[in-house]
Design a protein around this motif. Structure first.
Motif, PDB file in Angstrom:
ATOM      1  N   TRP A  84       0.851  -1.180   0.000  1.00  0.00           N
ATOM      2  CA  TRP A  84       0.000   0.000   0.000  1.00  0.00           C
ATOM      3  C   TRP A  84       0.892   1.237   0.000  1.00  0.00           C
ATOM      4  CZ3 TRP A  84      -4.615   1.570  -1.144  1.00  0.00           C
ATOM      5  CH2 TRP A  84      -5.138   2.744  -0.613  1.00  0.00           C
ATOM      6  N   PRO A 122      -4.993  -8.480  -2.949  1.00  0.00           N
ATOM      7  CA  PRO A 122      -6.015  -7.483  -2.609  1.00  0.00           C
ATOM      8  C   PRO A 122      -5.463  -6.070  -2.480  1.00  0.00           C
ATOM      9  CG  PRO A 122      -6.333  -9.470  -1.317  1.00  0.00           C
ATOM     10  CD  PRO A 122      -5.027  -9.645  -2.039  1.00  0.00           C
ATOM     11  N   VAL A 123      -4.223  -5.948  -2.020  1.00  0.00           N
ATOM     12  CA  VAL A 123      -3.681  -4.606  -1.803  1.00  0.00           C
ATOM     13  C   VAL A 123      -3.370  -3.905  -3.127  1.00  0.00           C
ATOM     14  CG1 VAL A 123      -1.243  -5.268  -1.580  1.00  0.00           C
ATOM     15  CG2 VAL A 123      -2.086  -3.291  -0.341  1.00  0.00           C
ATOM     16  N   ALA A 180      -6.815  -2.958  -4.680  1.00  0.00           N
ATOM     17  CA  ALA A 180      -7.364  -1.816  -3.950  1.00  0.00           C
ATOM     18  C   ALA A 180      -6.819  -0.508  -4.503  1.00  0.00           C
ATOM     19  CB  ALA A 180      -7.041  -1.945  -2.466  1.00  0.00           C
ATOM     20  N   LEU A 219      -5.316 -10.432   2.707  1.00  0.00           N
ATOM     21  CA  LEU A 219      -5.216  -8.982   2.777  1.00  0.00           C
ATOM     22  C   LEU A 219      -3.804  -8.550   3.156  1.00  0.00           C
ATOM     23  CD1 LEU A 219      -8.480  -7.960   4.706  1.00  0.00           C
ATOM     24  CD2 LEU A 219      -8.109  -7.949   2.231  1.00  0.00           C
ATOM     25  N   GLU A 253     -10.858 -12.782   4.293  1.00  0.00           N
ATOM     26  CA  GLU A 253     -11.228 -11.434   3.857  1.00  0.00           C
ATOM     27  C   GLU A 253     -10.630 -11.117   2.485  1.00  0.00           C
ATOM     28  OE1 GLU A 253     -13.130  -8.824   5.761  1.00  0.00           O
ATOM     29  OE2 GLU A 253     -13.831 -10.795   6.446  1.00  0.00           O
ATOM     30  N   GLY A 254      -9.421 -11.618   2.231  1.00  0.00           N
ATOM     31  CA  GLY A 254      -8.796 -11.391   0.929  1.00  0.00           C
ATOM     32  C   GLY A 254      -9.574 -12.052  -0.198  1.00  0.00           C
ATOM     33  N   ASP A 292     -12.719 -10.092  -0.732  1.00  0.00           N
ATOM     34  CA  ASP A 292     -12.444  -8.833  -1.423  1.00  0.00           C
ATOM     35  C   ASP A 292     -12.409  -9.048  -2.932  1.00  0.00           C
ATOM     36  OD1 ASP A 292     -11.297  -5.896  -0.979  1.00  0.00           O
ATOM     37  OD2 ASP A 292     -10.070  -6.836  -2.532  1.00  0.00           O
ATOM     38  N   ARG A 303     -14.945  -7.345  -5.777  1.00  0.00           N
ATOM     39  CA  ARG A 303     -14.423  -6.494  -6.856  1.00  0.00           C
ATOM     40  C   ARG A 303     -14.616  -7.117  -8.234  1.00  0.00           C
ATOM     41  NH1 ARG A 303     -11.197  -2.425  -4.835  1.00  0.00           N
ATOM     42  NH2 ARG A 303     -10.461  -2.769  -2.712  1.00  0.00           N
ATOM     43  N   ARG A 338      -6.964  -3.208  10.287  1.00  0.00           N
ATOM     44  CA  ARG A 338      -6.415  -2.720   9.011  1.00  0.00           C
ATOM     45  C   ARG A 338      -4.964  -2.273   9.201  1.00  0.00           C
ATOM     46  NH1 ARG A 338     -10.405   0.355   8.078  1.00  0.00           N
ATOM     47  NH2 ARG A 338     -11.548  -1.014   6.654  1.00  0.00           N
ATOM     48  N   PHE A 348      -9.591  -1.688   1.701  1.00  0.00           N
ATOM     49  CA  PHE A 348     -10.385  -2.815   2.190  1.00  0.00           C
ATOM     50  C   PHE A 348     -11.610  -2.308   2.966  1.00  0.00           C
ATOM     51  CE2 PHE A 348      -5.895  -4.673   2.779  1.00  0.00           C
ATOM     52  CZ  PHE A 348      -5.775  -4.967   1.432  1.00  0.00           C
ATOM     53  N   LEU A 364     -13.669  -4.723   5.063  1.00  0.00           N
ATOM     54  CA  LEU A 364     -13.079  -5.420   6.207  1.00  0.00           C
ATOM     55  C   LEU A 364     -13.979  -5.250   7.422  1.00  0.00           C
ATOM     56  CD1 LEU A 364      -9.368  -5.229   7.355  1.00  0.00           C
ATOM     57  CD2 LEU A 364     -11.207  -4.794   8.989  1.00  0.00           C
TER      58      LEU A 364
END
Length: 523
Positions: free
Chosen positions: A23, A70-71, A74, A165, A184-185, A188, A192, A449, A512, A515
Protein backbone atom coordinates in the motif's frame (compact mmCIF):
# COMPACT_ATOMS: atom_id res chain seq x y z
CA UNK A 1 11.27 -16.13 -35.97
CA UNK A 2 12.41 -19.55 -37.06
CA UNK A 3 9.78 -22.22 -37.65
CA UNK A 4 9.83 -25.02 -35.10
CA UNK A 5 8.40 -28.48 -35.41
CA UNK A 6 4.63 -27.85 -35.21
CA UNK A 7 3.89 -31.36 -33.94
CA UNK A 8 1.99 -31.44 -30.65
CA UNK A 9 3.94 -32.23 -27.51
CA UNK A 10 2.47 -33.94 -24.42
CA UNK A 11 1.30 -32.14 -21.32
CA UNK A 12 0.56 -28.49 -20.63
CA UNK A 13 2.43 -25.24 -20.08
CA UNK A 14 1.15 -22.69 -17.56
CA UNK A 15 2.30 -19.09 -17.23
CA UNK A 16 1.63 -17.69 -13.76
CA UNK A 17 2.03 -14.00 -12.92
CA UNK A 18 2.04 -12.55 -9.40
CA UNK A 19 0.87 -8.93 -9.24
CA UNK A 20 1.74 -7.14 -6.02
CA UNK A 21 2.84 -3.84 -4.54
CA UNK A 22 2.49 -2.72 -0.92
CA UNK A 23 0.00 0.00 0.00
CA UNK A 24 1.73 3.15 -1.27
CA UNK A 25 -1.07 5.72 -1.54
CA UNK A 26 -0.58 8.69 0.82
CA UNK A 27 2.80 7.34 1.95
CA UNK A 28 5.50 9.29 0.12
CA UNK A 29 6.05 10.17 -3.52
CA UNK A 30 9.69 9.86 -4.56
CA UNK A 31 11.90 7.85 -4.80
CA UNK A 32 9.79 5.24 -2.98
CA UNK A 33 6.08 5.65 -2.52
CA UNK A 34 3.43 6.55 -5.05
CA UNK A 35 6.02 6.84 -7.83
CA UNK A 36 6.62 3.10 -7.49
CA UNK A 37 2.90 2.47 -8.03
CA UNK A 38 2.60 4.80 -11.02
CA UNK A 39 5.71 3.46 -12.75
CA UNK A 40 4.50 -0.14 -12.40
CA UNK A 41 1.01 0.83 -13.51
CA UNK A 42 2.21 2.65 -16.63
CA UNK A 43 4.96 0.24 -17.64
CA UNK A 44 3.46 -3.13 -16.64
CA UNK A 45 -0.25 -3.10 -15.78
CA UNK A 46 -1.49 -0.96 -18.67
CA UNK A 47 0.47 -2.93 -21.32
CA UNK A 48 -0.43 -6.31 -19.79
CA UNK A 49 -4.15 -5.55 -19.83
CA UNK A 50 -3.78 -4.28 -23.41
CA UNK A 51 -2.10 -7.56 -24.44
CA UNK A 52 -4.73 -9.68 -22.71
CA UNK A 53 -7.62 -7.70 -24.21
CA UNK A 54 -6.08 -8.06 -27.67
CA UNK A 55 -5.70 -11.82 -27.31
CA UNK A 56 -9.16 -12.19 -25.78
CA UNK A 57 -10.60 -10.46 -28.84
CA UNK A 58 -9.06 -13.29 -30.88
CA UNK A 59 -11.10 -15.81 -28.80
CA UNK A 60 -8.00 -17.11 -27.07
CA UNK A 61 -8.68 -18.50 -23.59
CA UNK A 62 -6.79 -20.03 -20.69
CA UNK A 63 -3.77 -17.84 -21.44
CA UNK A 64 -2.39 -17.09 -18.00
CA UNK A 65 -3.03 -17.64 -14.33
CA UNK A 66 -3.03 -14.13 -12.92
CA UNK A 67 -2.35 -13.55 -9.26
CA UNK A 68 -3.72 -10.25 -7.96
CA UNK A 69 -3.19 -9.36 -4.33
CA UNK A 70 -6.02 -7.48 -2.61
CA UNK A 71 -3.68 -4.61 -1.80
CA UNK A 72 -2.76 -3.99 -5.45
CA UNK A 73 -6.34 -4.23 -6.72
CA UNK A 74 -7.36 -1.82 -3.95
CA UNK A 75 -4.93 0.74 -5.35
CA UNK A 76 -5.92 0.16 -8.97
CA UNK A 77 -9.55 0.89 -8.01
CA UNK A 78 -8.90 3.75 -5.58
CA UNK A 79 -10.17 7.21 -6.75
CA UNK A 80 -7.15 8.99 -5.25
CA UNK A 81 -4.77 6.61 -7.04
CA UNK A 82 -6.70 6.87 -10.31
CA UNK A 83 -6.46 10.65 -10.21
CA UNK A 84 -2.76 10.47 -9.38
CA UNK A 85 -2.15 8.04 -12.20
CA UNK A 86 -3.88 10.30 -14.71
CA UNK A 87 -1.64 13.17 -13.63
CA UNK A 88 1.46 10.96 -13.77
CA UNK A 89 0.70 9.90 -17.35
CA UNK A 90 0.20 13.52 -18.38
CA UNK A 91 3.53 14.41 -16.77
CA UNK A 92 5.21 11.54 -18.64
CA UNK A 93 3.80 12.96 -21.89
CA UNK A 94 5.18 16.42 -21.05
CA UNK A 95 8.63 15.03 -20.20
CA UNK A 96 8.69 13.17 -23.51
CA UNK A 97 7.68 16.35 -25.34
CA UNK A 98 10.53 18.18 -23.63
CA UNK A 99 12.98 15.54 -24.85
CA UNK A 100 11.56 15.64 -28.38
CA UNK A 101 12.21 19.39 -28.56
CA UNK A 102 15.57 19.46 -26.79
CA UNK A 103 18.08 21.87 -28.35
CA UNK A 104 20.42 22.57 -25.45
CA UNK A 105 23.80 20.76 -25.61
CA UNK A 106 24.03 18.05 -22.96
CA UNK A 107 27.76 17.47 -22.94
CA UNK A 108 27.23 13.79 -23.72
CA UNK A 109 29.80 11.97 -25.84
CA UNK A 110 28.91 11.35 -29.49
CA UNK A 111 27.11 8.08 -30.07
CA UNK A 112 25.72 7.83 -26.52
CA UNK A 113 22.09 7.88 -25.42
CA UNK A 114 21.96 11.41 -24.01
CA UNK A 115 23.19 13.55 -26.88
CA UNK A 116 20.55 16.10 -28.00
CA UNK A 117 20.07 14.20 -31.27
CA UNK A 118 19.53 10.86 -29.51
CA UNK A 119 17.20 12.36 -26.90
CA UNK A 120 15.10 14.08 -29.59
CA UNK A 121 14.63 10.84 -31.50
CA UNK A 122 13.85 8.98 -28.28
CA UNK A 123 11.46 11.72 -27.13
CA UNK A 124 9.39 11.47 -30.32
CA UNK A 125 8.83 7.76 -29.76
CA UNK A 126 8.26 8.21 -26.03
CA UNK A 127 5.72 10.99 -26.64
CA UNK A 128 3.71 8.70 -28.93
CA UNK A 129 3.80 5.95 -26.31
CA UNK A 130 2.79 8.27 -23.46
CA UNK A 131 -0.04 9.71 -25.53
CA UNK A 132 -1.33 6.23 -26.35
CA UNK A 133 -1.16 5.22 -22.67
CA UNK A 134 -2.99 8.38 -21.59
CA UNK A 135 -5.75 7.82 -24.14
CA UNK A 136 -6.04 4.16 -23.14
CA UNK A 137 -6.25 5.05 -19.46
CA UNK A 138 -8.79 7.83 -20.02
CA UNK A 139 -11.04 5.63 -22.15
CA UNK A 140 -10.90 2.35 -20.24
CA UNK A 141 -9.74 2.85 -16.67
CA UNK A 142 -12.10 5.56 -15.40
CA UNK A 143 -13.76 3.06 -13.02
CA UNK A 144 -10.51 1.34 -12.06
CA UNK A 145 -9.03 -2.02 -12.96
CA UNK A 146 -11.81 -4.25 -11.68
CA UNK A 147 -14.22 -3.88 -14.65
CA UNK A 148 -11.40 -4.69 -17.10
CA UNK A 149 -10.20 -7.65 -15.06
CA UNK A 150 -13.72 -8.98 -14.62
CA UNK A 151 -14.20 -9.04 -18.40
CA UNK A 152 -11.05 -11.13 -18.84
CA UNK A 153 -12.02 -13.53 -16.07
CA UNK A 154 -15.59 -13.84 -17.36
CA UNK A 155 -14.24 -14.63 -20.84
CA UNK A 156 -11.92 -17.34 -19.49
CA UNK A 157 -8.89 -15.47 -20.79
CA UNK A 158 -7.26 -15.67 -17.38
CA UNK A 159 -7.67 -17.62 -14.17
CA UNK A 160 -7.64 -15.46 -11.06
CA UNK A 161 -5.41 -16.26 -8.10
CA UNK A 162 -6.19 -14.41 -4.87
CA UNK A 163 -4.39 -13.96 -1.60
CA UNK A 164 -4.71 -12.64 1.95
CA UNK A 165 -5.22 -8.98 2.78
CA UNK A 166 -2.04 -6.84 2.78
CA UNK A 167 0.32 -9.69 1.82
CA UNK A 168 1.49 -10.98 5.24
CA UNK A 169 4.21 -13.61 5.60
CA UNK A 170 1.71 -16.25 6.69
CA UNK A 171 3.92 -18.78 8.52
CA UNK A 172 4.86 -16.14 11.12
CA UNK A 173 1.34 -14.78 11.55
CA UNK A 174 -0.93 -15.63 14.50
CA UNK A 175 -3.34 -18.35 13.26
CA UNK A 176 -6.48 -16.30 13.93
CA UNK A 177 -5.21 -13.29 12.00
CA UNK A 178 -3.89 -15.57 9.25
CA UNK A 179 -7.34 -17.11 8.82
CA UNK A 180 -9.01 -13.69 8.90
CA UNK A 181 -6.63 -12.17 6.34
CA UNK A 182 -7.10 -15.06 3.92
CA UNK A 183 -10.88 -15.21 4.13
CA UNK A 184 -11.23 -11.43 3.86
CA UNK A 185 -8.80 -11.39 0.93
CA UNK A 186 -10.81 -13.96 -0.99
CA UNK A 187 -14.03 -12.08 -0.21
CA UNK A 188 -12.44 -8.83 -1.42
CA UNK A 189 -11.71 -10.44 -4.80
CA UNK A 190 -15.28 -11.71 -4.99
CA UNK A 191 -16.70 -8.26 -4.37
CA UNK A 192 -14.42 -6.49 -6.86
CA UNK A 193 -14.21 -9.05 -9.62
CA UNK A 194 -17.32 -11.17 -9.28
CA UNK A 195 -15.20 -14.28 -8.78
CA UNK A 196 -13.97 -15.82 -5.53
CA UNK A 197 -10.60 -17.38 -6.40
CA UNK A 198 -10.26 -21.14 -5.99
CA UNK A 199 -6.47 -20.77 -6.04
CA UNK A 200 -4.03 -18.39 -4.41
CA UNK A 201 -0.50 -17.16 -4.74
CA UNK A 202 0.59 -17.39 -1.12
CA UNK A 203 2.63 -14.29 -0.20
CA UNK A 204 6.29 -15.01 -0.98
CA UNK A 205 5.21 -18.60 -1.81
CA UNK A 206 5.66 -19.10 1.94
CA UNK A 207 4.49 -22.35 3.45
CA UNK A 208 4.46 -23.96 6.88
CA UNK A 209 3.29 -27.55 7.50
CA UNK A 210 -0.42 -27.62 8.21
CA UNK A 211 -1.34 -24.55 6.19
CA UNK A 212 -3.01 -26.79 3.62
CA UNK A 213 -5.79 -27.39 6.16
CA UNK A 214 -6.29 -23.62 6.46
CA UNK A 215 -6.55 -23.43 2.70
CA UNK A 216 -9.06 -26.27 2.49
CA UNK A 217 -11.22 -24.65 5.17
CA UNK A 218 -11.21 -21.37 3.24
CA UNK A 219 -12.19 -23.05 -0.03
CA UNK A 220 -8.74 -22.80 -1.63
CA UNK A 221 -8.04 -25.76 -3.89
CA UNK A 222 -4.55 -24.97 -5.18
CA UNK A 223 -1.61 -22.69 -4.50
CA UNK A 224 1.87 -21.88 -5.73
CA UNK A 225 5.19 -22.92 -4.19
CA UNK A 226 8.72 -22.61 -5.50
CA UNK A 227 10.35 -25.58 -7.22
CA UNK A 228 12.60 -26.63 -4.31
CA UNK A 229 9.53 -26.98 -2.06
CA UNK A 230 8.57 -29.96 -4.23
CA UNK A 231 12.15 -31.21 -4.04
CA UNK A 232 12.72 -29.97 -7.58
CA UNK A 233 10.11 -32.27 -9.14
CA UNK A 234 7.54 -29.86 -10.54
CA UNK A 235 6.30 -32.05 -13.41
CA UNK A 236 2.89 -32.47 -11.76
CA UNK A 237 0.77 -30.67 -9.20
CA UNK A 238 0.82 -32.51 -5.88
CA UNK A 239 -1.91 -32.81 -3.22
CA UNK A 240 -0.49 -31.75 0.12
CA UNK A 241 -0.69 -34.11 3.06
CA UNK A 242 -4.08 -35.71 3.53
CA UNK A 243 -5.98 -32.91 1.77
CA UNK A 244 -7.13 -32.35 -1.80
CA UNK A 245 -5.33 -28.99 -1.88
CA UNK A 246 -2.80 -29.08 -4.73
CA UNK A 247 0.59 -27.37 -4.69
CA UNK A 248 1.98 -26.30 -8.06
CA UNK A 249 5.71 -25.71 -8.21
CA UNK A 250 7.60 -23.18 -10.29
CA UNK A 251 9.89 -24.89 -12.80
CA UNK A 252 13.17 -23.09 -12.17
CA UNK A 253 14.91 -24.40 -15.27
CA UNK A 254 12.27 -22.74 -17.43
CA UNK A 255 11.54 -19.68 -15.28
CA UNK A 256 15.20 -18.77 -14.84
CA UNK A 257 15.72 -18.64 -18.60
CA UNK A 258 13.70 -15.41 -18.49
CA UNK A 259 14.61 -14.01 -15.09
CA UNK A 260 17.29 -15.30 -12.78
CA UNK A 261 19.58 -13.89 -10.11
CA UNK A 262 22.49 -13.93 -12.59
CA UNK A 263 21.14 -13.91 -16.15
CA UNK A 264 18.04 -13.89 -18.30
CA UNK A 265 16.56 -12.18 -21.31
CA UNK A 266 16.13 -8.65 -19.82
CA UNK A 267 19.92 -8.25 -19.59
CA UNK A 268 20.40 -8.59 -23.35
CA UNK A 269 22.42 -5.77 -24.90
CA UNK A 270 19.57 -4.67 -27.21
CA UNK A 271 16.96 -4.12 -24.53
CA UNK A 272 16.21 -0.83 -22.81
CA UNK A 273 18.34 -0.31 -19.73
CA UNK A 274 16.24 -0.02 -16.58
CA UNK A 275 18.88 1.72 -14.48
CA UNK A 276 20.08 4.47 -16.87
CA UNK A 277 18.15 7.75 -16.61
CA UNK A 278 18.41 11.02 -18.44
CA UNK A 279 18.31 13.26 -15.39
CA UNK A 280 16.90 16.23 -17.30
CA UNK A 281 13.68 14.46 -18.35
CA UNK A 282 13.61 11.39 -16.11
CA UNK A 283 13.34 9.14 -19.17
CA UNK A 284 15.32 5.98 -19.91
CA UNK A 285 16.87 6.49 -23.36
CA UNK A 286 19.67 3.89 -23.34
CA UNK A 287 19.96 0.25 -24.20
CA UNK A 288 21.83 -2.20 -21.97
CA UNK A 289 24.72 -2.08 -24.47
CA UNK A 290 26.94 -4.45 -22.47
CA UNK A 291 28.00 -5.58 -19.02
CA UNK A 292 30.20 -3.23 -17.06
CA UNK A 293 29.60 -0.22 -19.31
CA UNK A 294 29.17 3.06 -17.47
CA UNK A 295 25.71 4.63 -17.76
CA UNK A 296 27.07 7.74 -19.50
CA UNK A 297 28.67 5.59 -22.19
CA UNK A 298 25.61 3.49 -23.07
CA UNK A 299 24.27 3.52 -26.62
CA UNK A 300 20.89 4.93 -27.64
CA UNK A 301 17.91 2.62 -27.51
CA UNK A 302 17.19 1.09 -30.92
CA UNK A 303 13.61 -0.28 -31.21
CA UNK A 304 14.43 -2.35 -34.30
CA UNK A 305 17.36 -4.06 -32.61
CA UNK A 306 15.21 -4.76 -29.53
CA UNK A 307 12.39 -6.14 -31.67
CA UNK A 308 14.71 -8.66 -33.28
CA UNK A 309 15.92 -9.73 -29.85
CA UNK A 310 12.32 -10.26 -28.73
CA UNK A 311 11.71 -12.62 -31.65
CA UNK A 312 14.89 -14.55 -30.86
CA UNK A 313 13.94 -14.90 -27.20
CA UNK A 314 10.39 -16.00 -28.00
CA UNK A 315 11.83 -18.65 -30.30
CA UNK A 316 14.32 -19.72 -27.64
CA UNK A 317 11.67 -19.98 -24.92
CA UNK A 318 9.25 -21.93 -27.12
CA UNK A 319 12.01 -24.42 -27.84
CA UNK A 320 12.86 -24.71 -24.16
CA UNK A 321 9.22 -25.35 -23.17
CA UNK A 322 8.79 -27.96 -25.90
CA UNK A 323 11.97 -29.77 -24.88
CA UNK A 324 11.06 -29.60 -21.21
CA UNK A 325 7.57 -31.02 -21.75
CA UNK A 326 8.93 -33.83 -23.88
CA UNK A 327 11.72 -34.76 -21.47
CA UNK A 328 9.60 -34.46 -18.30
CA UNK A 329 6.77 -36.48 -19.85
CA UNK A 330 9.24 -39.19 -20.81
CA UNK A 331 10.78 -39.16 -17.32
CA UNK A 332 7.49 -39.63 -15.43
CA UNK A 333 5.83 -41.82 -18.05
CA UNK A 334 2.77 -39.56 -18.49
CA UNK A 335 1.99 -36.04 -19.75
CA UNK A 336 3.82 -33.47 -17.67
CA UNK A 337 3.03 -29.95 -16.52
CA UNK A 338 5.53 -27.09 -16.82
CA UNK A 339 4.91 -23.91 -14.81
CA UNK A 340 6.82 -20.68 -15.41
CA UNK A 341 6.07 -18.06 -12.77
CA UNK A 342 7.16 -14.44 -12.41
CA UNK A 343 6.30 -11.13 -10.80
CA UNK A 344 4.00 -9.26 -13.16
CA UNK A 345 6.10 -6.13 -12.72
CA UNK A 346 8.96 -7.82 -14.58
CA UNK A 347 7.00 -7.40 -17.82
CA UNK A 348 7.28 -3.75 -18.74
CA UNK A 349 8.57 -2.15 -15.55
CA UNK A 350 11.84 -4.05 -15.13
CA UNK A 351 11.91 -5.40 -18.68
CA UNK A 352 10.51 -2.81 -21.08
CA UNK A 353 10.06 -5.29 -23.93
CA UNK A 354 8.39 -7.87 -21.68
CA UNK A 355 4.75 -7.23 -22.72
CA UNK A 356 5.62 -7.58 -26.42
CA UNK A 357 7.49 -10.79 -25.62
CA UNK A 358 4.45 -12.10 -23.73
CA UNK A 359 2.04 -11.36 -26.58
CA UNK A 360 4.23 -13.05 -29.17
CA UNK A 361 4.93 -15.99 -26.86
CA UNK A 362 1.26 -16.67 -26.18
CA UNK A 363 0.67 -16.83 -29.94
CA UNK A 364 3.80 -18.84 -30.71
CA UNK A 365 3.37 -21.61 -28.14
CA UNK A 366 0.14 -23.09 -29.59
CA UNK A 367 1.59 -22.76 -33.10
CA UNK A 368 4.51 -24.88 -31.92
CA UNK A 369 2.24 -27.63 -30.59
CA UNK A 370 2.30 -26.60 -26.92
CA UNK A 371 -0.97 -26.70 -25.00
CA UNK A 372 -1.27 -23.55 -22.90
CA UNK A 373 -3.61 -23.57 -19.91
CA UNK A 374 -4.22 -22.33 -16.40
CA UNK A 375 -3.54 -24.07 -13.11
CA UNK A 376 -7.23 -24.89 -12.76
CA UNK A 377 -7.19 -26.47 -16.20
CA UNK A 378 -4.12 -28.51 -15.25
CA UNK A 379 -6.11 -29.99 -12.36
CA UNK A 380 -9.10 -30.64 -14.64
CA UNK A 381 -6.78 -32.33 -17.15
CA UNK A 382 -5.46 -34.70 -14.50
CA UNK A 383 -1.94 -33.26 -14.31
CA UNK A 384 -1.74 -34.13 -10.61
CA UNK A 385 0.50 -36.71 -8.99
CA UNK A 386 0.80 -38.43 -5.63
CA UNK A 387 0.44 -36.59 -2.29
CA UNK A 388 3.50 -34.91 -0.86
CA UNK A 389 4.66 -33.44 2.46
CA UNK A 390 6.08 -29.96 1.97
CA UNK A 391 8.88 -28.47 4.08
CA UNK A 392 8.80 -24.97 5.54
CA UNK A 393 9.74 -22.89 2.51
CA UNK A 394 9.42 -19.74 0.40
CA UNK A 395 10.68 -18.41 -2.94
CA UNK A 396 13.15 -16.07 -1.23
CA UNK A 397 16.91 -16.38 -0.87
CA UNK A 398 17.79 -19.86 0.35
CA UNK A 399 14.18 -20.93 -0.34
CA UNK A 400 13.56 -20.78 3.42
CA UNK A 401 12.24 -18.03 5.72
CA UNK A 402 15.51 -16.17 6.33
CA UNK A 403 14.52 -13.05 4.37
CA UNK A 404 11.46 -12.53 6.60
CA UNK A 405 12.62 -14.14 9.84
CA UNK A 406 16.42 -13.79 9.83
CA UNK A 407 18.64 -11.91 12.24
CA UNK A 408 18.64 -8.80 10.05
CA UNK A 409 14.89 -8.35 10.57
CA UNK A 410 14.58 -9.80 14.09
CA UNK A 411 13.36 -6.41 15.34
CA UNK A 412 10.52 -6.40 12.80
CA UNK A 413 9.55 -9.96 13.71
CA UNK A 414 9.34 -8.88 17.36
CA UNK A 415 7.44 -5.72 16.43
CA UNK A 416 4.90 -7.73 14.44
CA UNK A 417 4.33 -10.19 17.27
CA UNK A 418 3.76 -7.41 19.80
CA UNK A 419 1.44 -5.42 17.55
CA UNK A 420 -0.65 -8.46 16.61
CA UNK A 421 -0.98 -9.43 20.28
CA UNK A 422 -2.09 -5.90 21.18
CA UNK A 423 -4.56 -5.71 18.31
CA UNK A 424 -6.19 -9.09 18.86
CA UNK A 425 -6.60 -8.49 22.57
CA UNK A 426 -8.11 -5.07 22.03
CA UNK A 427 -10.47 -6.17 19.27
CA UNK A 428 -11.62 -9.21 21.27
CA UNK A 429 -12.48 -6.99 24.21
CA UNK A 430 -14.23 -4.38 22.08
CA UNK A 431 -16.39 -6.96 20.30
CA UNK A 432 -17.24 -8.74 23.56
CA UNK A 433 -18.38 -5.48 25.15
CA UNK A 434 -20.47 -4.56 22.10
CA UNK A 435 -22.33 -7.86 22.07
CA UNK A 436 -23.36 -10.23 19.31
CA UNK A 437 -26.04 -7.96 17.84
CA UNK A 438 -23.83 -4.91 17.42
CA UNK A 439 -23.26 -3.09 14.13
CA UNK A 440 -19.83 -2.74 12.58
CA UNK A 441 -17.17 -1.31 14.85
CA UNK A 442 -15.11 1.04 12.68
CA UNK A 443 -12.52 1.45 15.44
CA UNK A 444 -11.91 -2.29 15.64
CA UNK A 445 -11.88 -2.43 11.83
CA UNK A 446 -9.14 0.21 11.61
CA UNK A 447 -7.07 -1.52 14.31
CA UNK A 448 -7.05 -4.70 12.21
CA UNK A 449 -6.42 -2.72 9.01
CA UNK A 450 -3.33 -1.03 10.49
CA UNK A 451 -2.16 -4.33 11.97
CA UNK A 452 -2.29 -6.03 8.60
CA UNK A 453 -0.33 -3.16 7.05
CA UNK A 454 2.25 -3.52 9.83
CA UNK A 455 2.85 -7.21 9.10
CA UNK A 456 3.13 -6.83 5.32
CA UNK A 457 5.93 -9.07 4.03
CA UNK A 458 7.24 -6.17 1.93
CA UNK A 459 8.90 -4.41 4.87
CA UNK A 460 11.27 -7.20 6.00
CA UNK A 461 11.95 -8.07 2.36
CA UNK A 462 13.07 -4.52 1.63
CA UNK A 463 15.25 -4.48 4.74
CA UNK A 464 16.85 -7.86 4.04
CA UNK A 465 17.54 -6.87 0.45
CA UNK A 466 18.67 -3.36 1.44
CA UNK A 467 16.12 -1.93 -0.98
CA UNK A 468 14.75 1.32 0.48
CA UNK A 469 15.29 -0.23 3.92
CA UNK A 470 14.77 3.07 5.76
CA UNK A 471 11.40 3.55 4.07
CA UNK A 472 10.41 -0.03 4.92
CA UNK A 473 11.25 0.38 8.61
CA UNK A 474 9.45 3.71 8.66
CA UNK A 475 6.30 2.14 7.20
CA UNK A 476 6.33 -0.84 9.58
CA UNK A 477 6.72 1.41 12.62
CA UNK A 478 4.18 3.93 11.32
CA UNK A 479 1.42 1.32 11.06
CA UNK A 480 2.48 -0.22 14.36
CA UNK A 481 2.15 3.22 15.96
CA UNK A 482 -1.31 3.67 14.45
CA UNK A 483 -2.43 0.29 15.79
CA UNK A 484 -1.14 1.02 19.28
CA UNK A 485 -2.43 4.58 19.38
CA UNK A 486 -5.99 3.58 18.54
CA UNK A 487 -5.92 0.45 20.72
CA UNK A 488 -4.45 2.20 23.76
CA UNK A 489 -6.98 5.01 23.52
CA UNK A 490 -9.84 2.54 23.29
CA UNK A 491 -8.47 0.47 26.16
CA UNK A 492 -8.33 3.64 28.30
CA UNK A 493 -12.09 4.02 27.88
CA UNK A 494 -11.84 7.04 25.58
CA UNK A 495 -14.16 5.76 22.91
CA UNK A 496 -14.82 9.14 21.26
CA UNK A 497 -11.09 9.86 20.97
CA UNK A 498 -10.45 6.38 19.56
CA UNK A 499 -13.11 6.98 16.91
CA UNK A 500 -11.45 10.26 15.91
CA UNK A 501 -8.06 8.56 15.68
CA UNK A 502 -9.46 5.68 13.63
CA UNK A 503 -11.14 8.13 11.28
CA UNK A 504 -7.93 10.11 10.89
CA UNK A 505 -5.78 7.08 10.10
CA UNK A 506 -8.44 5.81 7.73
CA UNK A 507 -7.95 8.86 5.51
CA UNK A 508 -4.51 7.53 4.58
CA UNK A 509 -5.19 3.83 5.11
CA UNK A 510 -8.78 3.37 3.96
CA UNK A 511 -8.23 0.31 1.80
CA UNK A 512 -10.39 -2.81 2.19
CA UNK A 513 -13.58 -0.95 2.95
CA UNK A 514 -15.49 -4.21 3.51
CA UNK A 515 -13.08 -5.42 6.21
CA UNK A 516 -15.25 -6.34 9.19
CA UNK A 517 -13.67 -7.06 12.57
CA UNK A 518 -16.76 -9.04 13.59
CA UNK A 519 -15.56 -11.82 11.29
CA UNK A 520 -12.29 -12.24 13.22
CA UNK A 521 -12.23 -15.82 14.55
CA UNK A 522 -12.79 -15.88 18.30
CA UNK A 523 -9.99 -16.83 20.66
Amino acid sequence: MSQRNPGAVPGQFSLVLHTHLPWLAHHGRWPVGEEWLFQSWAAAYLPLLRVLRTLAAEDRSGLITLGLTPVVTAQLDDPYCLDGMHRWLANWQLRALEAANLRTPTGAAAGTATTPEALRAFGVREYAEATSALEDFTALWRHGASPLLRQLIDAGTVELLGGPLAHPFQPLLAPRLREFALREGLADAGQRLGHVPSGIWAPECAYAPGMEHDYAAAGVGHFMVDGPSLHGDTALGRPVGDTDVVAFGRDLQVSYRVWSPRSGYPGHAAYRDFHTYDHLTGLKPARVTGRGIDSQAKAPYDPGRADRAVDAHVDDFVGLVRDRLISESARIGRPAHVVAAFDTELFGHWWYEGPVWLERLLRALPEAGVQVGTLRQAKENGLVGAPVELPPSSWGSGKDWQVWAGEQVADLVQLNAEVVDTALGCVDKALAQAGATSSRDLVADQILRETLLTVSSDWPFMVSKDSAADYARYRAHLHAHATREIADTLAAGRRDAAERLAEGWNRADGLFGALDARRLPRA
